[in-house]
Scaffold this active site. Structure first.
Site, short mmCIF file in Angstrom:
data_model
loop_
_atom_site.label_atom_id
_atom_site.label_comp_id
_atom_site.label_asym_id
_atom_site.label_seq_id
_atom_site.Cartn_x
_atom_site.Cartn_y
_atom_site.Cartn_z
N ARG A 115 0.81 -1.22 0.00
CA ARG A 115 0.00 0.00 0.00
C ARG A 115 0.84 1.27 0.00
NH1 ARG A 115 -2.49 -3.98 2.96
NH2 ARG A 115 -4.69 -4.33 2.46
N HIS A 140 -0.99 -2.53 -4.48
CA HIS A 140 -0.42 -3.42 -5.48
C HIS A 140 -0.38 -2.82 -6.89
CE1 HIS A 140 0.01 -6.32 -2.43
NE2 HIS A 140 -1.16 -6.92 -2.52
N HIS A 214 2.73 -12.77 -5.58
CA HIS A 214 1.59 -12.86 -4.67
C HIS A 214 0.94 -14.25 -4.66
CE1 HIS A 214 -1.82 -11.47 -2.29
NE2 HIS A 214 -1.30 -10.25 -2.25
N ASP A 286 -1.63 -9.29 8.60
CA ASP A 286 -1.49 -8.64 7.29
C ASP A 286 -0.51 -7.48 7.49
OD1 ASP A 286 -1.73 -7.89 4.68
OD2 ASP A 286 -3.80 -7.18 4.80
N GLU A 349 5.12 -12.41 1.11
CA GLU A 349 5.50 -11.54 0.00
C GLU A 349 6.78 -10.78 0.38
OE1 GLU A 349 1.90 -9.13 -0.92
OE2 GLU A 349 1.00 -10.53 0.52
#
Length: 385
Positions: A115, A140, A214, A286, A349
């Site tokens: 982000r 992304h 991803h 996350d 990631e």
């Protein structure tokens, strides 16, 4: 009396050895090319034909990649009984990849993975407004990021192992980003059951770049099962707390004594439902972990006790976003039956930090003309019996 010309003998031996090496290299290259198969995969709504490339190593491990989004649609790995099963989530219908791919299943991500706050950043005195596709933020690379682009794919003939070369040129101003960016990504499937991903990029104007892959993993081989029983270790003493829109606050917080401590391997589900403000904001994990060390090193390890599968992650990046599949919502069928439900896959990631262009204390993601962006990540699979 005969005079032996040893120089001629040495030259002859060197010639024979050289020919033998050349024959071995040619044979290796031939085998690599035979281990890359190309087939038709599907057709988009705009009638564009999509190709699938299947790589196979000497053990029978397979990697499948399509030229839409550079997407990995399948990757197999052996269990403790030697059975190879697919371990990456994906759609059952090609059109689901073409019509938005809401989870970014298997895709190459760019120009900027993760982000960027308020979908804007300043660079060399100029403010750039980029695509706002995640509430107030950009995620992304924007709605039409690299995951939606057609990548040129060609097998690499002189590679030691089956390798695909993917290239894409992002135009100046695409999704609001400055500079014409030329990107090359290599997917290599080695004979020690590792997927190696190498990234390179150059630009003709100052820009920001943060590329990643991803894929969602579920080492059980059953995509209807949750990943909370997978045991995870992350080589990181700190992570980045986030605000309500999942943008890092700028704090670099110690993981010790918190649910974010994976310095010692533990089940993903052990602390995921803890009464923790950060877990509530992310609906689970996350977040970006600040990796210990630098250069290419082992940064994470995942073990699935029931299948015996182990996945190690190596990278030269400073961070990794561990995402526990909190936004999977059961709207799509899995490749093994059932639905892609809440927490049925996880992502690791490897990347630079989220919102780095707006946070000077983070490692820089700026790329200038004359410089080369380079990064590498390896996902290596083995078995623990």
């Amino acid at each position: 009396m005969k005079i032996i010309n040893y120089n001629l003998i040495i030259i002859a031996l060197l010639f024979v050895v050289g020919c033998s090496k050349k024959e071995n290299n040619n044979q290796s290259q031939k085998e690599n090319m035979e281990n890359i198969q190309v087939s038709d995969y599907g057709v988009t709504a705009k009638d564009d034909s999509i190709k699938k490339y299947t790589l196979t190593n000497k053990n029978g491990m397979k990697l499948e990649v399509i030229n839409f989004g550079g997407i990995i649609t399948s990757l197999t790995a052996p269990d403790k009984n030697g059975k190879y099963e697919d371990v990456v989530l994906g759609f059952t219908k090609p059109e689901d990849y073409f019509n938005g791919n809401p989870y970014y299943f298997g895709a190459l991500i760019g120009r900027y993975g993760n982000r960027i706050a308020n979908a804007k950043f300043a660079l060399e005195g100029k403010t750039y407004n980029i695509d706002k596709n995640d509430g107030p933020n950009s995620l992304h690379g924007g709605k039409e990021g690299f995951h939606t682009k057609f990548w040129n794919i060609e097998p690499v003939k002189d590679a030691k192992f089956p390798t695909l070369k993917l290239t894409y040129t992002s135009a100046d101003g695409e999704e609001g980003y400055p500079g014409k960016l030329s990107v090359t990504v290599l997917y290599t499937l080695t004979d020690d059951n590792a997927l190696e991903i190498s990234y390179e990029a150059t630009t003709d104007k100052a820009t920001v770049v943060n590329l990643t892959q991803h894929s969602y993993f579920n080492l059980s081989g059953n995509f209807a099962k949750t990943i909370t029983d997978h045991e995870l270790q992350i080589n990181a003493d700190k992570f980045l707390p986030v605000n309500e829109t999942l943008i890092p606050t700028g704090e670099q917080k110690a993981v010790k004594g918190s649910p974010f401590d994976f310095t010692v391997s533990k089940p993903i589900g052990k602390d995921i439902n803890s009464d923790d403000d950060q877990l509530k904001k992310g609906k689970g994990y996350d977040h970006n972990w600040i990796l210990n060390g630098s250069g290419m090193r082992n940064i994470a390890k995942v073990y699935h006790p029931q299948s015996g599968r182990v996945m190690e992650v190596l990278t030269d990046e400073p961070g990794v976003q561990f995402y526990s599949g909190n936004f999977l919502d059961g709207k799509f069928d899995t490749k093994t039956g059932g639905k892609n439900e809440f927490r049925t896959g996880f992502c690791l990631e490897t990347q630079h930090f989220p919102d780095s262009p707006n946070q000077p204390s983070f490692p820089s993601t700026e790329l200038k003309p004359g410089q080369k962006y380079q990064a590498k990540t390896i996902y290596k699979f083995s078995v623990k019996k």
